[in-house]
Design a protein around this motif. Structure first.
Motif, PDB file in Angstrom:
ATOM      1  N   LEU A  81      -1.206  -2.552  -6.113  1.00  0.00           N
ATOM      2  CA  LEU A  81      -0.223  -1.694  -5.457  1.00  0.00           C
ATOM      3  C   LEU A  81      -0.880  -0.701  -4.508  1.00  0.00           C
ATOM      4  O   LEU A  81      -0.417  -0.479  -3.401  1.00  0.00           O
ATOM      5  CB  LEU A  81       0.601  -0.929  -6.499  1.00  0.00           C
ATOM      6  N   TRP A  82      -1.954  -0.096  -4.954  1.00  0.00           N
ATOM      7  CA  TRP A  82      -2.632   0.932  -4.165  1.00  0.00           C
ATOM      8  C   TRP A  82      -3.345   0.334  -2.949  1.00  0.00           C
ATOM      9  O   TRP A  82      -3.429   0.964  -1.905  1.00  0.00           O
ATOM     10  CB  TRP A  82      -3.627   1.666  -5.063  1.00  0.00           C
ATOM     11  N   ASN A  83      -3.878  -0.866  -3.063  1.00  0.00           N
ATOM     12  CA  ASN A  83      -4.723  -1.459  -2.019  1.00  0.00           C
ATOM     13  C   ASN A  83      -4.145  -2.708  -1.370  1.00  0.00           C
ATOM     14  O   ASN A  83      -4.858  -3.408  -0.664  1.00  0.00           O
ATOM     15  CB  ASN A  83      -6.082  -1.829  -2.624  1.00  0.00           C
ATOM     16  N   ARG A  84      -2.882  -3.019  -1.592  1.00  0.00           N
ATOM     17  CA  ARG A  84      -2.320  -4.308  -1.171  1.00  0.00           C
ATOM     18  C   ARG A  84      -2.490  -4.609   0.313  1.00  0.00           C
ATOM     19  O   ARG A  84      -2.658  -5.757   0.694  1.00  0.00           O
ATOM     20  CB  ARG A  84      -0.858  -4.413  -1.577  1.00  0.00           C
ATOM     21  N   ALA A  85      -2.492  -3.603   1.160  1.00  0.00           N
ATOM     22  CA  ALA A  85      -2.620  -3.842   2.602  1.00  0.00           C
ATOM     23  C   ALA A  85      -4.064  -4.121   3.010  1.00  0.00           C
ATOM     24  O   ALA A  85      -4.303  -4.617   4.106  1.00  0.00           O
ATOM     25  CB  ALA A  85      -2.075  -2.655   3.376  1.00  0.00           C
ATOM     26  N   MET A  86      -5.034  -3.818   2.141  1.00  0.00           N
ATOM     27  CA  MET A  86      -6.445  -3.922   2.512  1.00  0.00           C
ATOM     28  C   MET A  86      -7.223  -4.953   1.703  1.00  0.00           C
ATOM     29  O   MET A  86      -8.377  -5.227   2.008  1.00  0.00           O
ATOM     30  CB  MET A  86      -7.121  -2.557   2.329  1.00  0.00           C
ATOM     31  N   ILE A  87      -6.634  -5.512   0.651  1.00  0.00           N
ATOM     32  CA  ILE A  87      -7.357  -6.404  -0.253  1.00  0.00           C
ATOM     33  C   ILE A  87      -7.999  -7.574   0.477  1.00  0.00           C
ATOM     34  O   ILE A  87      -9.133  -7.943   0.190  1.00  0.00           O
ATOM     35  CB  ILE A  87      -6.442  -6.908  -1.392  1.00  0.00           C
ATOM     36  N   ALA A  88      -7.290  -8.164   1.424  1.00  0.00           N
ATOM     37  CA  ALA A  88      -7.803  -9.353   2.119  1.00  0.00           C
ATOM     38  C   ALA A  88      -9.121  -9.077   2.831  1.00  0.00           C
ATOM     39  O   ALA A  88      -9.954  -9.973   2.969  1.00  0.00           O
ATOM     40  CB  ALA A  88      -6.777  -9.864   3.119  1.00  0.00           C
ATOM     41  N   GLY A  89      -9.364  -7.858   3.234  1.00  0.00           N
ATOM     42  CA  GLY A  89     -10.587  -7.521   3.950  1.00  0.00           C
ATOM     43  C   GLY A  89     -11.654  -6.877   3.088  1.00  0.00           C
ATOM     44  O   GLY A  89     -12.712  -6.502   3.582  1.00  0.00           O
ATOM     45  N   GLN A  90     -11.402  -6.736   1.790  1.00  0.00           N
ATOM     46  CA  GLN A  90     -12.358  -6.094   0.894  1.00  0.00           C
ATOM     47  C   GLN A  90     -13.066  -7.124   0.026  1.00  0.00           C
ATOM     48  O   GLN A  90     -12.559  -8.220  -0.186  1.00  0.00           O
ATOM     49  CB  GLN A  90     -11.648  -5.086  -0.009  1.00  0.00           C
ATOM     50  N   ASN A  91     -14.217  -6.727  -0.506  1.00  0.00           N
ATOM     51  CA  ASN A  91     -14.947  -7.622  -1.397  1.00  0.00           C
ATOM     52  C   ASN A  91     -15.443  -6.934  -2.661  1.00  0.00           C
ATOM     53  O   ASN A  91     -16.403  -7.375  -3.277  1.00  0.00           O
ATOM     54  CB  ASN A  91     -16.111  -8.297  -0.664  1.00  0.00           C
ATOM     55  N   ASN A 111       1.467  -9.071   1.636  1.00  0.00           N
ATOM     56  CA  ASN A 111       2.271  -7.848   1.525  1.00  0.00           C
ATOM     57  C   ASN A 111       3.755  -8.140   1.358  1.00  0.00           C
ATOM     58  O   ASN A 111       4.598  -7.519   2.002  1.00  0.00           O
ATOM     59  CB  ASN A 111       2.041  -6.958   2.745  1.00  0.00           C
ATOM     60  N   ASP A 112       4.073  -9.079   0.502  1.00  0.00           N
ATOM     61  CA  ASP A 112       5.453  -9.475   0.262  1.00  0.00           C
ATOM     62  C   ASP A 112       6.230  -8.340  -0.411  1.00  0.00           C
ATOM     63  O   ASP A 112       5.778  -7.784  -1.409  1.00  0.00           O
ATOM     64  CB  ASP A 112       5.467 -10.727  -0.627  1.00  0.00           C
ATOM     65  N   GLU A 113       7.386  -8.005   0.137  1.00  0.00           N
ATOM     66  CA  GLU A 113       8.173  -6.883  -0.383  1.00  0.00           C
ATOM     67  C   GLU A 113       8.752  -7.163  -1.771  1.00  0.00           C
ATOM     68  O   GLU A 113       8.898  -6.253  -2.579  1.00  0.00           O
ATOM     69  CB  GLU A 113       9.274  -6.514   0.598  1.00  0.00           C
ATOM     70  N   LEU A 114       9.096  -8.410  -2.058  1.00  0.00           N
ATOM     71  CA  LEU A 114       9.603  -8.746  -3.385  1.00  0.00           C
ATOM     72  C   LEU A 114       8.523  -8.497  -4.440  1.00  0.00           C
ATOM     73  O   LEU A 114       8.790  -7.896  -5.489  1.00  0.00           O
ATOM     74  CB  LEU A 114      10.057 -10.202  -3.453  1.00  0.00           C
ATOM     75  N   LEU A 115       7.295  -8.920  -4.165  1.00  0.00           N
ATOM     76  CA  LEU A 115       6.205  -8.684  -5.119  1.00  0.00           C
ATOM     77  C   LEU A 115       5.933  -7.198  -5.288  1.00  0.00           C
ATOM     78  O   LEU A 115       5.631  -6.737  -6.398  1.00  0.00           O
ATOM     79  CB  LEU A 115       4.933  -9.402  -4.675  1.00  0.00           C
ATOM     80  N   LEU A 116       6.043  -6.443  -4.211  1.00  0.00           N
ATOM     81  CA  LEU A 116       5.857  -5.000  -4.301  1.00  0.00           C
ATOM     82  C   LEU A 116       6.872  -4.417  -5.278  1.00  0.00           C
ATOM     83  O   LEU A 116       6.517  -3.660  -6.185  1.00  0.00           O
ATOM     84  CB  LEU A 116       6.007  -4.369  -2.915  1.00  0.00           C
TER      85      LEU A 116
END
Length: 126
Positions: A81-91, A111-116
């Motif tokens: 929830l906290w990092n959902r917008a950045m996870i794809a670019g993090q390791n 970043n699907d709104e239903l999953l959020l």
């Protein structure tokens, strides 16, 4: 010609995942790390339960179960929830685990709104 910015292993291939970087660790490495984390958490929950609560096996099992569920929902899902917008670019380790998990449901990287909504409900209802 495929757009290099959208080059990722998730379905559908047209899914936009900005800033995607591949995992640094293999699936097997991540499995061992996640297994180690879970083993440690279960062991710690069990030890706390046995030392602080009754010696009853059922009470210990319940405490351990609810402690693990709480830690998973508030910790691991809270991280998403906290990092959902950045996870794809993090390791970092949790980002890599989420990218591995997203092979089964790529909406976690989109970043699907239903999953959020569902994840917020899951954490609030713990």
């Amino acid at each position: 010609m495929s757009n290099i910015l959208n080059s990722h292993p998730y379905a559908p291939s047209s899914l936009s995942i900005p800033h995607y970087v591949p995992n640094e660790r293999s699936t097997v490495e991540l499995l061992f790390i996640a297994g180690g984390i879970m083993t440690t958490l279960v062991g710690m929950s069990y030890a706390v339960s046995r030392s602080q609560l009754s010696k009853n096996t059922t009470s210990t099992a319940r405490f351990t179960w609810f402690a693990i569920c709480g830690l998973m929902h508030c910790g691991f899902e809270g991280y998403w929830l906290w990092n959902r917008a950045m996870i794809a670019g993090q390791n970092d380790i949790f980002a890599q685990l989420w990218k591995e998990y997203a092979h089964g449901d790529s909406r976690y990287l989109a970043n699907d709104e239903l999953l959020l909504t569902l994840e917020i409900m899951t954490i609030v209802n713990v």
